[in-house]
Motif scaffolding. Structure first.
Motif, PDB file in Angstrom:
ATOM      1  N   GLY A  38       0.830  -1.194   0.000  1.00  0.00           N
ATOM      2  CA  GLY A  38       0.000   0.000   0.000  1.00  0.00           C
ATOM      3  C   GLY A  38       0.862   1.240   0.000  1.00  0.00           C
ATOM      4  N   HIS A  39       0.209   2.400   0.125  1.00  0.00           N
ATOM      5  CA  HIS A  39       0.911   3.684   0.195  1.00  0.00           C
ATOM      6  C   HIS A  39       0.330   4.505   1.327  1.00  0.00           C
ATOM      7  CE1 HIS A  39       1.701   2.458  -4.000  1.00  0.00           C
ATOM      8  NE2 HIS A  39       2.812   3.167  -3.890  1.00  0.00           N
ATOM      9  N   GLU A  40       1.206   5.245   1.998  1.00  0.00           N
ATOM     10  CA  GLU A  40       0.723   6.211   2.979  1.00  0.00           C
ATOM     11  C   GLU A  40       0.576   7.559   2.299  1.00  0.00           C
ATOM     12  OE1 GLU A  40       1.773   8.283   7.295  1.00  0.00           O
ATOM     13  OE2 GLU A  40       3.127   6.780   6.450  1.00  0.00           O
ATOM     14  N   SER A  41      -0.598   8.164   2.441  1.00  0.00           N
ATOM     15  CA  SER A  41      -0.842   9.483   1.882  1.00  0.00           C
ATOM     16  C   SER A  41      -0.299  10.534   2.848  1.00  0.00           C
ATOM     17  CB  SER A  41      -2.343   9.688   1.660  1.00  0.00           C
ATOM     18  OG  SER A  41      -2.598  11.015   1.225  1.00  0.00           O
ATOM     19  N   LEU A  42       0.649  11.317   2.367  1.00  0.00           N
ATOM     20  CA  LEU A  42       1.249  12.399   3.150  1.00  0.00           C
ATOM     21  C   LEU A  42       0.933  13.720   2.460  1.00  0.00           C
ATOM     22  CD1 LEU A  42       4.683  10.619   3.632  1.00  0.00           C
ATOM     23  CD2 LEU A  42       2.868  10.800   5.338  1.00  0.00           C
ATOM     24  N   ILE A  43       0.921  14.807   3.176  1.00  0.00           N
ATOM     25  CA  ILE A  43       0.495  16.081   2.607  1.00  0.00           C
ATOM     26  C   ILE A  43       1.643  17.076   2.563  1.00  0.00           C
ATOM     27  CG2 ILE A  43      -0.265  17.298   4.694  1.00  0.00           C
ATOM     28  CD1 ILE A  43      -2.194  16.908   1.350  1.00  0.00           C
ATOM     29  N   ARG A  44       1.633  17.919   1.533  1.00  0.00           N
ATOM     30  CA  ARG A  44       2.609  18.994   1.387  1.00  0.00           C
ATOM     31  C   ARG A  44       1.870  20.297   1.116  1.00  0.00           C
ATOM     32  NH1 ARG A  44       5.057  15.421   3.204  1.00  0.00           N
ATOM     33  NH2 ARG A  44       6.953  14.412   2.433  1.00  0.00           N
ATOM     34  N   GLY A  45       2.429  21.392   1.632  1.00  0.00           N
ATOM     35  CA  GLY A  45       1.876  22.713   1.373  1.00  0.00           C
ATOM     36  C   GLY A  45       2.509  23.338   0.147  1.00  0.00           C
ATOM     37  N   PRO A  46       2.317  24.650  -0.048  1.00  0.00           N
ATOM     38  CA  PRO A  46       2.854  25.321  -1.239  1.00  0.00           C
ATOM     39  C   PRO A  46       4.382  25.218  -1.309  1.00  0.00           C
ATOM     40  CG  PRO A  46       1.267  26.711  -0.102  1.00  0.00           C
ATOM     41  CD  PRO A  46       1.538  25.563   0.800  1.00  0.00           C
ATOM     42  N   LYS A  47       4.879  24.862  -2.489  1.00  0.00           N
ATOM     43  CA  LYS A  47       6.324  24.767  -2.688  1.00  0.00           C
ATOM     44  C   LYS A  47       6.958  26.145  -2.556  1.00  0.00           C
ATOM     45  CE  LYS A  47       6.771  20.672  -5.608  1.00  0.00           C
ATOM     46  NZ  LYS A  47       7.258  20.156  -6.903  1.00  0.00           N
ATOM     47  N   GLY A  48       8.209  26.152  -2.096  1.00  0.00           N
ATOM     48  CA  GLY A  48       8.946  27.399  -1.973  1.00  0.00           C
ATOM     49  C   GLY A  48       8.550  28.226  -0.772  1.00  0.00           C
ATOM     50  N   THR A  49       7.749  27.646   0.117  1.00  0.00           N
ATOM     51  CA  THR A  49       7.342  28.360   1.323  1.00  0.00           C
ATOM     52  C   THR A  49       7.713  27.521   2.543  1.00  0.00           C
ATOM     53  OG1 THR A  49       5.140  27.397   1.623  1.00  0.00           O
ATOM     54  CG2 THR A  49       5.345  29.197   0.021  1.00  0.00           C
ATOM     55  N   PRO A  50       7.775  28.140   3.735  1.00  0.00           N
ATOM     56  CA  PRO A  50       8.068  27.359   4.943  1.00  0.00           C
ATOM     57  C   PRO A  50       6.991  26.322   5.246  1.00  0.00           C
ATOM     58  CG  PRO A  50       8.358  29.722   5.334  1.00  0.00           C
ATOM     59  CD  PRO A  50       7.686  29.581   4.013  1.00  0.00           C
ATOM     60  N   TYR A  51       5.829  26.444   4.590  1.00  0.00           N
ATOM     61  CA  TYR A  51       4.705  25.559   4.897  1.00  0.00           C
ATOM     62  C   TYR A  51       4.603  24.391   3.929  1.00  0.00           C
ATOM     63  CZ  TYR A  51       3.706  29.806   7.430  1.00  0.00           C
ATOM     64  OH  TYR A  51       3.823  30.894   8.248  1.00  0.00           O
ATOM     65  N   HIS A  52       5.691  24.174   3.176  1.00  0.00           N
ATOM     66  CA  HIS A  52       5.679  23.028   2.255  1.00  0.00           C
ATOM     67  C   HIS A  52       5.709  21.714   3.033  1.00  0.00           C
ATOM     68  CE1 HIS A  52       6.339  20.567  -1.247  1.00  0.00           C
ATOM     69  NE2 HIS A  52       7.486  20.125  -0.771  1.00  0.00           N
ATOM     70  N   MET A  53       6.531  21.641   4.072  1.00  0.00           N
ATOM     71  CA  MET A  53       6.624  20.412   4.861  1.00  0.00           C
ATOM     72  C   MET A  53       5.541  20.397   5.940  1.00  0.00           C
ATOM     73  SD  MET A  53       8.833  18.847   3.233  1.00  0.00           S
ATOM     74  CE  MET A  53       9.031  17.385   4.262  1.00  0.00           C
ATOM     75  N   PRO A  54       5.077  19.195   6.305  1.00  0.00           N
ATOM     76  CA  PRO A  54       3.896  19.098   7.178  1.00  0.00           C
ATOM     77  C   PRO A  54       4.077  19.658   8.584  1.00  0.00           C
ATOM     78  CG  PRO A  54       4.871  16.924   6.781  1.00  0.00           C
ATOM     79  CD  PRO A  54       5.529  17.879   5.832  1.00  0.00           C
ATOM     80  N   ASP A  55       5.293  19.632   9.126  1.00  0.00           N
ATOM     81  CA  ASP A  55       5.481  20.122  10.492  1.00  0.00           C
ATOM     82  C   ASP A  55       5.053  21.582  10.607  1.00  0.00           C
ATOM     83  OD1 ASP A  55       6.371  17.688  11.265  1.00  0.00           O
ATOM     84  OD2 ASP A  55       8.498  18.215  11.361  1.00  0.00           O
ATOM     85  N   MET A  56       5.526  22.420   9.682  1.00  0.00           N
ATOM     86  CA  MET A  56       5.176  23.836   9.708  1.00  0.00           C
ATOM     87  C   MET A  56       3.717  24.051   9.327  1.00  0.00           C
ATOM     88  SD  MET A  56       7.702  25.614  10.780  1.00  0.00           S
ATOM     89  CE  MET A  56       7.256  27.273  10.239  1.00  0.00           C
ATOM     90  N   LEU A  57       3.227  23.237   8.418  1.00  0.00           N
ATOM     91  CA  LEU A  57       1.837  23.367   7.980  1.00  0.00           C
ATOM     92  C   LEU A  57       0.881  23.089   9.135  1.00  0.00           C
ATOM     93  CD1 LEU A  57       0.089  23.839   5.432  1.00  0.00           C
ATOM     94  CD2 LEU A  57       0.133  21.361   5.073  1.00  0.00           C
ATOM     95  N   PHE A  58       1.140  22.028   9.879  1.00  0.00           N
ATOM     96  CA  PHE A  58       0.262  21.694  11.000  1.00  0.00           C
ATOM     97  C   PHE A  58       0.468  22.656  12.174  1.00  0.00           C
ATOM     98  CE2 PHE A  58      -0.467  17.830   8.663  1.00  0.00           C
ATOM     99  CZ  PHE A  58      -1.763  17.473   9.008  1.00  0.00           C
TER     100      PHE A  58
END
Length: 610
Positions: A38-58
């Motif tokens: 299977g695959h785990e669905s992971l989320i990314r924010g807008p590229k080129g911003t600090p919110y691309h990776m999930p830690d900052m996004l959450f």
């Protein structure tokens, strides 16, 4: 869509409203079948911003009090894109326990059902991965929520087990279909025996609860080898596949090689003797305490009525031990002429040792061992007093102490030798069993020193220990640490289980290197004579050659043996034949023992000099 965004102008409302979330998918591999499970669905924010990776996004969502909204949007995006791209394996979707319980309490089952309806995928292919950013506060409400999800066809996974947030209670109460083990336990597992033992314990739990395990964070070949051989069903990590915008059907190349290999990996060895939870509490003998005012004529009656008591403790009214009266010493002194008349009505403290050996109930094996090696040997006759928190519990005997420490040390040595730190009898047998179960060819070797006893007697046990450590070092240095198992099964006996195809060359190198280096452990007189004069087993003075190494080898083919003990016995037989044949390296094959060539060490006189 909003344009010209800057990090300072971004808010979660903008990210969600402009649909700036992008899912990525990391594969989860079935290790037994070598397929993508299977695959785990992971989320990314807008590229080129600090919110691309999930830690900052959450973190942004938490600051804006919109965590539930972000979770729901991330799950929507992950499911929709997965089906659009034609993903067919199981999909793991992250939803926190907090979100599920709060969402259910506010909206009932309807909105979650709508999410599943939009997924356009069989709900049997959906795995709800329960995550939690803080410690779960909804343990009581979760079981009902899990029942609802299961009733709709979804499977349940517990994420990051062992990271301090997911608890054993959750595992027990929710009975998830899958438990994902936190990457901490996988990281460096090839170097940490304790992590191997932790995974073994989790396997037992998984069997009890009917759960499948996923090892997270697999990044190296060595980690995957251990996880595979432990029997963990599934794994996830960069070695197997990195998160990508589209689901993959291909396992990483290095991971494929590991899964295709039939080699059995060597588990990391304990670097110290296995510790035990043994404490002085196990030595407590129930024995009455006596008041300091008790008269000696009363005391003698107690000893006569209780012949099993080796001593009696004198206890103050508040329960604190005051002293100890040894049975034999008391009776010997009390029965002297006129002593009964002189001391019969006096307090028992007249015959008391006011400073007995005191061993607290919680003292460890190491602390008890210190008593054995101390100069105070009173424990052999009088035993010792065992209190807890200063209050009297009972007595212990010297015989008990010696027996307990000896037995625990022997049992510990079966797991790891205290001199060389190599695995002992139990892990050696376990590794043989693993090799037999895998039905692969290997070579079992039994290594033994010739004339070691005479060396040990002549130079002392300290120098003897140095020679044992030399043997362990030479053997280990010539083995592949990932494929060849080295065990120290007692004294000067070692077992090596070779998967290396060039085992014979390695053995030749072991024998020749040891024989060469062992010369440096003899004095000049012994080197010139080519040996030493020492007592034989009958106490007669005899000449013994310099110590050398013998190896008896047996090739083990699939199904030739079914038990580890039989393999060990065959290797020991090969060693005996080798010693009878004069030492060196010998191969036992079809009942015949054949010597294999070994390079001779430098001439003794060369080591001594002209």
């Amino acid at each position: 869509m909003t344009t010209h965004l800057t990090p300072s102008s971004l808010t979660l409302q903008i990210i969600l409203g402009d649909q700036l979330l992008a899912p990525v998918y990391q594969p989860i591999v079935n290790l037994a079948e070598h397929t993508i499970y299977g695959h785990e669905s992971l989320i990314r924010g807008p590229k080129g911003t600090p919110y691309h990776m999930p830690d900052m996004l959450f973190a942004m969502a938490l600051a804006e009090d919109r965590l539930n909204e972000l979770e729901f949007a991330a799950a929507n995006a992950g499911i929709a894109e997965y089906r659009r791209a034609g993903g067919r394996a199981k999909l793991f979707v992250n939803l926190s326990a907090t979100f599920l319980v709060e969402h259910y309490s506010r909206h009932g089952e309807g909105q979650l059902q709508a999410l599943f309806d939009r997924a356009d995928m069989p709900l049997g292919d959906l795995v709800i991965e329960l995550t939690e950013h803080d410690r779960v506060h909804h343990v009581d409400a979760l079981p009902r929520m899990v029942e609802v999800l299961r009733a709709q066809g979804a499977q349940i996974a517990l994420d990051d087990f062992g990271d301090g947030r997911s608890s054993l209670r959750l595992w027990s109460e929710l009975r998830p279909d899958i438990v994902k083990i936190d990457r901490y336990f996988s990281h460096g597992i090839d170097k940490h025996a304790a992590k191997v033992q932790t995974f073994k314990a989790m396997l037992h739990l998984a069997e009890t609860f009917g759960t499948r395990l996923v090892a997270e964070g697999i990044e190296t070949r060595e980690e995957l080898e251990i996880i595979r051989d432990l029997g963990i069903g599934y794994a996830q990590g960069y070695l197997l596949g990195r998160p990508q915008s589209e689901a993959t059907s291909v396992i990483g190349g290095d991971a494929q090689e590991v899964l295709a290999s039939t080699d059995i990996v060597v588990y990391p060895a304990l670097r110290k003797v296995a510790q035990t939870h043994f404490s002085a509490e196990k030595l407590v003998i129930s024995a009455p305490g006596i008041n300091p005012k008790m008269r000696n004529d009363e005391l003698i009656r107690i000893f006569h009525d209780r012949p099993e008591l080796h001593a009696l403790a004198v206890i103050l009214p508040e329960g604190k031990p005051l002293g100890l009266i040894n049975r034999r010493d008391f009776i010997d002194r009390y029965t002297h002429p006129y002593h009964k008349e002189l001391f019969g009505k006096r307090p028992c403290t007249a015959f008391m040792d006011p400073n007995p050996i005191v061993v607290d109930r919680h003292q460890t094996l190491e602390q008890l061992t210190e008593i054995l090696v101390s100069g105070d040997q009173r424990y052999l006759n009088s035993g010792f007093v065992i209190p807890e928190g200063g209050r009297y519990l009972g007595l212990g005997t010297g015989e008990q102490l010696v027996k307990a420490v000896t037995e625990v040390r022997i049992e510990a040595a079966r797991h790891a030798n205290s001199l060389t730190f190599l695995p002992g009898n139990i892990p050696t047998s376990e590794h043989i069993a693993r090799l037999l179960a895998a039905r692969i060819e290997f070579t079992a070797c039994h290594c033994d020193l010739n004339h070691f006893k005479s060396y040990n007697d002549q130079y002392g046990y300290w120098r003897g220990d140095e020679m044992i450590r030399l043997t362990a070092g030479v053997i280990s240095a010539n083995c592949d640490v990932r494929r060849d198992f080295v065990g120290h099964v007692g004294g000067d006996d070692f077992v090596v289980l070779f998967q290396s195809s060039d085992w014979d060359r390695r053995c030749e190198q072991i024998v020749s290197t040891f024989n060469e280096r062992a010369l440096g452990m003899f004095d000049e007189t012994a080197l010139k004579a080519g040996g030493i004069v020492a007592e034989d087993r009958n106490g007669h003075s005899s000449f013994f050659p310099l110590t050398t190494l013998t190896i008896g080898a047996v090739r083990i083919v699939p199904d030739a043996f079914s038990r580890a003990e039989d393999v060990a016995s065959a290797a020991a037989l090969a060693k005996r034949h080798a010693k009878q044949g004069g030492g060196g390296l010998w191969l036992l094959d079809d009942g015949r023992t054949t010597p294999l060539p070994v390079s001779a060490p430098s001439q003794v006189m060369a080591a001594v000099g002209p």
